[in-house]
Design a protein around this motif. Structure first.
Motif, short mmCIF file in Angstrom:
data_model
loop_
_atom_site.label_atom_id
_atom_site.label_comp_id
_atom_site.label_asym_id
_atom_site.label_seq_id
_atom_site.Cartn_x
_atom_site.Cartn_y
_atom_site.Cartn_z
N VAL A 82 -40.13 44.47 98.99
CA VAL A 82 -40.70 44.72 97.66
C VAL A 82 -41.70 45.87 97.72
O VAL A 82 -41.70 46.74 96.85
CB VAL A 82 -41.36 43.43 97.11
CG1 VAL A 82 -42.19 43.72 95.88
CG2 VAL A 82 -40.31 42.37 96.81
N LEU A 83 -42.52 45.90 98.74
CA LEU A 83 -43.49 47.00 98.89
C LEU A 83 -42.78 48.33 99.08
O LEU A 83 -43.20 49.35 98.52
CB LEU A 83 -44.44 46.72 100.06
CG LEU A 83 -45.42 45.58 99.86
CD1 LEU A 83 -46.22 45.34 101.14
CD2 LEU A 83 -46.36 45.87 98.70
N ALA A 84 -41.67 48.32 99.82
CA ALA A 84 -40.91 49.56 100.01
C ALA A 84 -40.29 50.01 98.69
O ALA A 84 -40.30 51.21 98.38
CB ALA A 84 -39.82 49.34 101.07
N GLU A 85 -39.78 49.08 97.90
CA GLU A 85 -39.21 49.42 96.59
C GLU A 85 -40.28 49.96 95.65
O GLU A 85 -40.05 50.92 94.91
CB GLU A 85 -38.53 48.20 95.97
CG GLU A 85 -37.22 47.83 96.60
CD GLU A 85 -36.17 48.90 96.38
OE1 GLU A 85 -36.11 49.50 95.29
OE2 GLU A 85 -35.39 49.16 97.32
N ILE A 86 -41.45 49.36 95.68
CA ILE A 86 -42.55 49.84 94.83
C ILE A 86 -42.94 51.25 95.24
O ILE A 86 -43.17 52.11 94.38
CB ILE A 86 -43.75 48.87 94.90
CG1 ILE A 86 -43.41 47.57 94.18
CG2 ILE A 86 -45.00 49.50 94.29
CD1 ILE A 86 -44.45 46.49 94.33
N ALA A 87 -43.01 51.51 96.53
CA ALA A 87 -43.34 52.86 97.00
C ALA A 87 -42.27 53.86 96.56
O ALA A 87 -42.60 54.98 96.14
CB ALA A 87 -43.49 52.86 98.52
N ALA A 88 -41.00 53.46 96.63
CA ALA A 88 -39.93 54.36 96.19
C ALA A 88 -40.02 54.63 94.69
O ALA A 88 -39.83 55.76 94.25
CB ALA A 88 -38.56 53.74 96.54
N LEU A 89 -40.33 53.60 93.91
CA LEU A 89 -40.49 53.78 92.47
C LEU A 89 -41.67 54.70 92.15
O LEU A 89 -41.59 55.53 91.24
CB LEU A 89 -40.67 52.43 91.78
CG LEU A 89 -39.41 51.58 91.68
CD1 LEU A 89 -39.75 50.19 91.13
CD2 LEU A 89 -38.39 52.25 90.79
N ARG A 90 -42.75 54.54 92.89
CA ARG A 90 -43.91 55.43 92.68
C ARG A 90 -43.53 56.88 92.98
O ARG A 90 -43.95 57.79 92.26
CB ARG A 90 -45.07 55.00 93.56
CG ARG A 90 -45.78 53.79 93.04
CD ARG A 90 -46.98 53.44 93.89
NE ARG A 90 -47.66 52.29 93.34
CZ ARG A 90 -48.45 51.50 94.00
NH1 ARG A 90 -48.69 51.75 95.28
NH2 ARG A 90 -49.03 50.48 93.43
N GLY A 119 -42.13 37.14 104.28
CA GLY A 119 -42.72 38.36 104.82
C GLY A 119 -41.78 39.54 104.72
O GLY A 119 -42.17 40.65 104.35
N ARG A 120 -40.50 39.31 105.05
CA ARG A 120 -39.50 40.38 104.93
C ARG A 120 -39.31 40.77 103.47
O ARG A 120 -39.20 41.93 103.15
CB ARG A 120 -38.16 39.93 105.53
CG ARG A 120 -38.04 40.32 106.98
CD ARG A 120 -36.66 40.02 107.51
NE ARG A 120 -36.71 38.67 108.07
CZ ARG A 120 -35.84 37.70 107.81
NH1 ARG A 120 -34.82 37.90 107.02
NH2 ARG A 120 -35.97 36.52 108.34
#
Length: 100
Positions: free
Chosen positions: A41-49, A35-36
């Motif tokens: 990973v979701l935070a990294e994807i958002a930063a990449l976007r 979960g962490r």
């Protein structure tokens, strides 16, 4: 023989309870870790976007700037061409000599 079986059964019940509790805790820790990791990973994807959007904005600005500069150059060239062509049209056409 029956006494040994009774002793084994008496000790087997708490041992199996301890073992199953341990397995449950391991599974819970594994799920929490996943979960962490999913959140990271979701935070990294958002930063990449966000970075990609920033790059798109920057390239769009450069593209518009380049297009404006190109249009300015075209206008300047047209002005220069008009200045050059008008004097030639006002006078007689130039005589070219052929060198043999």
């Amino acid at each position: 023989m029956i006494g040994v079986l009774i002793v084994l059964i008496i000790f087997a019940v708490p041992l199996s309870a301890i073992w199953t509790e341990h397995l449950r805790q391991v599974r819970q820790m594994d799920l929490e870790t996943r979960g962490r990791m999913n959140d990271e990973v979701l935070a990294e994807i958002a930063a990449l976007r966000q970075e990609l959007q920033s790059l798109r904005d920057t390239t769009t600005q450069y593209d518009l700037s380049f297009d404006t500069a190109l249009q300015n150059l075209e206008r300047r060239m047209q002005t220069l061409e008009q200045r050059t062509v008008r004097p030639l049209q006002e006078t007689e056409s130039p005589q070219y000599q052929r060198n043999v």
